[in-house]
Design a protein around this motif. Structure first.
Motif, mmCIF file in Angstrom:
data_model
loop_
_atom_site.group_PDB
_atom_site.id
_atom_site.type_symbol
_atom_site.label_atom_id
_atom_site.label_comp_id
_atom_site.label_asym_id
_atom_site.label_seq_id
_atom_site.Cartn_x
_atom_site.Cartn_y
_atom_site.Cartn_z
ATOM 1 N N ALA A 28 -12.433 8.222 3.073
ATOM 2 C CA ALA A 28 -11.446 8.827 4.408
ATOM 3 C C ALA A 28 -10.910 10.137 3.696
ATOM 4 C CB ALA A 28 -10.897 7.860 4.865
ATOM 5 N N TYR A 29 -10.218 9.812 2.647
ATOM 6 C CA TYR A 29 -9.525 10.793 1.975
ATOM 7 C C TYR A 29 -10.390 12.070 1.629
ATOM 8 C CZ TYR A 29 -4.910 8.669 1.892
ATOM 9 O OH TYR A 29 -3.778 7.836 2.324
ATOM 10 N N ILE A 38 -8.147 6.446 -6.198
ATOM 11 C CA ILE A 38 -8.440 5.143 -5.772
ATOM 12 C C ILE A 38 -10.018 4.768 -6.333
ATOM 13 C CG2 ILE A 38 -9.564 4.060 -3.651
ATOM 14 C CD1 ILE A 38 -7.598 5.854 -2.115
ATOM 15 N N ASP A 50 -13.993 2.764 1.074
ATOM 16 C CA ASP A 50 -13.805 3.354 2.387
ATOM 17 C C ASP A 50 -12.724 4.323 2.646
ATOM 18 O OD1 ASP A 50 -16.203 2.038 3.058
ATOM 19 O OD2 ASP A 50 -15.333 0.358 4.181
ATOM 20 N N THR A 51 -11.620 3.653 1.938
ATOM 21 C CA THR A 51 -10.264 4.521 1.923
ATOM 22 C C THR A 51 -10.526 5.703 1.289
ATOM 23 O OG1 THR A 51 -8.983 2.426 1.926
ATOM 24 C CG2 THR A 51 -7.959 4.512 1.668
ATOM 25 N N HIS A 54 -5.190 -5.407 -1.337
ATOM 26 C CA HIS A 54 -5.869 -5.593 -0.189
ATOM 27 C C HIS A 54 -6.218 -7.152 -0.246
ATOM 28 C CE1 HIS A 54 -9.609 -6.232 2.365
ATOM 29 N NE2 HIS A 54 -9.053 -5.447 3.202
ATOM 30 N N TYR A 90 -13.402 -1.815 0.939
ATOM 31 C CA TYR A 90 -12.126 -1.368 1.654
ATOM 32 C C TYR A 90 -11.568 -0.272 0.872
ATOM 33 C CZ TYR A 90 -7.465 -0.915 3.198
ATOM 34 O OH TYR A 90 -5.999 -0.300 3.524
ATOM 35 N N ALA A 91 -11.525 -0.432 -0.519
ATOM 36 C CA ALA A 91 -10.982 0.685 -1.446
ATOM 37 C C ALA A 91 -11.976 2.152 -1.412
ATOM 38 C CB ALA A 91 -10.695 0.184 -2.904
ATOM 39 N N LEU A 123 -5.516 -0.765 -5.236
ATOM 40 C CA LEU A 123 -5.620 -0.741 -3.914
ATOM 41 C C LEU A 123 -6.507 -2.229 -3.504
ATOM 42 C CD1 LEU A 123 -5.182 0.162 -1.065
ATOM 43 C CD2 LEU A 123 -7.199 1.832 -1.364
ATOM 44 N N GLU A 171 0.808 -1.145 -0.066
ATOM 45 C CA GLU A 171 0.178 -0.090 -0.034
ATOM 46 C C GLU A 171 0.805 1.337 0.013
ATOM 47 O OE1 GLU A 171 -3.341 0.571 2.655
ATOM 48 O OE2 GLU A 171 -4.083 -1.502 2.151
#
Length: 329
Positions: A296-297, A214, A292-293, A247, A289-290, A243, A165
């Motif tokens: 977050a950004y 992403i 959600d990431t 994962h 997961y990607a 990503l 990552e």
């Protein structure tokens, strides 16, 4: 975060419509050359459209700090020219046949002419930027160009190989987020903002750019060809681990990892199908997961401008992250 209401898409478009149209005209004007093939390729690339999100960010950054001068139009065309030049070179490197639902420029004019047209666009962007007679602007653009080239070379070295990552985020910063960051910094520079404000807006651009890439990488895996305007799962076929794939590699069974390694090494879905890869990603929650990431950004981008003055431009900047994360192309 203040209680300032986030703008709607219509409000953002209404706020920037005239400025974006002016940037488009400037881009067309600055893409003219005495060598006809350069003008032809430039017209073709401009006609292909695009989100114009980088000039949009520059406009909003400048507007949020009260700057309305003509320089924002010139530099808006500069960041779009730089972005377009990178797309030309990317298509050549990736041997891409399509871009935005049309034949890529290199398919039409060939690699040799297009790599030179991309070089010309780069130099023309710097020629326009030079009119500002501002060394800091040139410093930002030179550093940006070096980072983008370094990112492309690093990615080429890692094709077909597994990356972690940390390596992934370094790559997407260089290739995508760096230009988002600099677009915001340029707007702040035009407004004469202090270093701390420029850094704050640059952080917004960095976080937004990471979220943007992403989501691009997720869409490459999940969207349809008609929506993307290019073949699906191009990244995997080019040997790029993004990503969600990273994962799944870290959490999958031995058979899962072997399947992903096979596609990356083969650069095709002949031995392992696209649907098999999607099943692996789905089983491990890798696409979620990607997503959600990226969210977050996007939220980090919003938080980074929390203490800017409450203006229509700030409302628009608060809208952009949701657009970036929720888009389908």
């Amino acid at each position: 975060m203040s209680d300032l209401q986030i703008a709607t898409a219509k409000e953002v478009f209404d706020l920037l419509r005239d400025d974006l149209a002016a940037i488009e005209r400037e881009f067309v004007s600055q893409s003219q050359s005495q060598v006809e093939v350069i003008t032809e390729i430039g017209r073709y690339l401009i006609a292909g459209g695009g989100k114009r999100i980088r000039p949009l960010l520059l406009l909003l950054s400048a507007k949020a700090l009260g700057f309305e001068g003509d320089s924002r139009i010139r530099l808006g065309s500069v960041v779009e020219m730089l972005h377009t030049a990178t797309l030309v070179h990317d298509d050549i490197i990736d041997e891409a046949d399509t871009r935005r639902g049309r034949p890529s420029s290199n398919t039409t004019w060939g690699n040799s002419k297009c790599v030179l047209a991309g070089d010309w666009l780069y130099m023309q962007a710097f020629n326009v930027a030079l009119q500002e007679q501002n060394f800091h602007i040139l410093d930002l653009l030179i550093s940006l160009t070096q980072q983008m080239v370094e990112g492309e070379l690093l990615q080429m070295q890692k094709l077909g190989h597994l990356i972690n990552e940390e390596e992934y985020f370094d790559l997407i910063f260089r290739k995508t987020a760096c230009l988002f960051k600099v677009s915001m910094q340029l707007g702040a520079t035009l407004a004469g903002a202090p270093d701390a404000i420029e850094a704050q807006l640059g952080e917004y651009g960095r976080n937004l750019g990471l979220a943007f890439q992403i989501i691009d990488d997720v869409l490459d895996l999940t969207a349809t060809e008609s929506t993307l305007g290019k073949p699906v799962a191009s990244d995997l076929r080019e040997g790029k681990a993004t990503l969600a794939v990273i994962h799944a590699l870290e959490r999958g069974t031995g058979a899962d990892r072997e399947a992903i390694r096979t596609v990356l090494a083969d650069r095709s879905f002949q031995r392992v199908t696209h649907s098999q890869i999607l099943e692996i990603l789905g089983r491990h929650g890798s696409l979620e997961y990607a997503h959600d990431t990226a969210r977050a950004y996007a939220e980090a981008a919003r938080l980074s401008i929390a203490d800017l003055p409450d203006t229509d431009a700030k409302r628009a900047l608060l809208w952009v992250p949701a657009y970036v994360v929720d888009r389908d192309r």
